[in-house]
Design an enzyme around this catalytic site. Sequence first.
Site, PDB file in Angstrom:
ATOM      1  CE  LYS A  87      -5.753 -10.120  -7.771  1.00  9.58           C
ATOM      2  NZ  LYS A  87      -5.364 -10.219  -6.345  1.00  9.58           N
ATOM      3  CE  LYS A 146      -4.165  -1.910   0.420  1.00  6.16           C
ATOM      4  NZ  LYS A 146      -5.247  -1.722  -0.558  1.00  6.16           N
ATOM      5  CE  LYS A 164     -15.929  -3.046  -8.318  1.00  4.67           C
ATOM      6  NZ  LYS A 164     -17.186  -3.152  -9.113  1.00  4.67           N
TER       7      LYS A 164
END
Length: 420
Positions: free
Chosen positions: A253, A161, A256
């Site tokens: 990948k 992150k 969303k």
Amino acid sequence: MRSFSGTNHQRQQFDPSSPSSSPIDGSNSSSSSNAGGGIDLSTLTNDSVVFSGIQPTGVPHIGNYFGALRQWKRMQDAAPAGAKLFFCIVDWHAITMPQDAHILRQKKAEMFAALMAIGLDPKRSTIFYQSEVRAHTELMWILSCTASMGYLNRMTQWKSKMHLDDDAKGLDHDVAQRLKLGLFSYPVLQAADILVHRATHVPVGEDQKQHLEFSRECVSNFNHTYNTKCLVFPQTITTSSPRIMSLRHPNRKMSKSSPVESSRIDITNRHREIQSRIMGAATDSMNRVTWDPENRPGVANLLSILAQCGYSGSAAGGGGASEAEIAAGFGPNDTLKDLKMMTADALRLELEGVPDRYHEVLTSKGGKYIQELQDHGADRAHASAKETMRMVRDAVGLGGKRFVAKLPRTQEEMKELKVW
């Protein structure tokens, strides 16, 4: 060109006017076959407790579906009758990154409706929002008091992150200034999610094994510190499913977060939209079908989707062929258009009925139906967590038997206490 022949999943309709009825009949809904890889349930017994969670990202895409949600449905169908199943929408985890409150609530409802649409049955499985069961965060704090900072520093979740390499040393001054405590301690809450329900089994993919090992570390630390056995060591349920990649950028990948909607297929997309996105998927200039994931990632991605949908390829029988076997079944005259049309048709069959039921659940009773189902699940989850926390508090000294001071009543007793 051969047409796709897969399992046409029959789904029972539900009555939206009846909140007591289940929107899904587990015996008739979604995929119960082992097509496209599966999950090992051989260690489950009537005493088993399964826990798994998913972020409230709104409507799941097919990568979420093949990688996790379909596995949940299969566990629900195949687990022993006495096994307990907990499936959680982890909204506390979601706020490790700032969220718009209205959008977060909307995405939670969308995810809940999606779980109903793919076949989860709230009568069989306990489905709930994480934030509705406060014991999760209470146990997190207690586990934090015995968890190792060094172990957390080695975790890869917060590093990804923060856009750091997995082997980055971690908490130098610059990183420490930017890193938020919630993100750093994320694995402790994840461990609490599992342990508060005394879960014996947790389905995980390769990228989550580190978190399950940390959960086991938390059990060791707590039980040793307080000389107890009240926390249970969870086992891994291994899942096998490939990563589903972006339709536009097959080296990335499916996500969303991509601003390009055509890069993914949501489980609520209807056939026309599915076909449009699959036909527009990036491949290459070699107009034939081969299995070469390194050099032909776009073609490999379509073959992976086809395999997940249970296409049998050149193998005899009802599905379960590998990508290489499926590719070998295409002849020299079969083109990439043939592969795309077959993949779109396979997805249509796999997701048949999901969009209609999703919208039924989401809109029933003006949205109150989802809340009723969630409240039911949260009550059951609370009852499960309550028993664990009773034992944990007793071990730590925060509950259980109350200390009662015994006052001396006679002169002899007072002399013994040396207060006379």
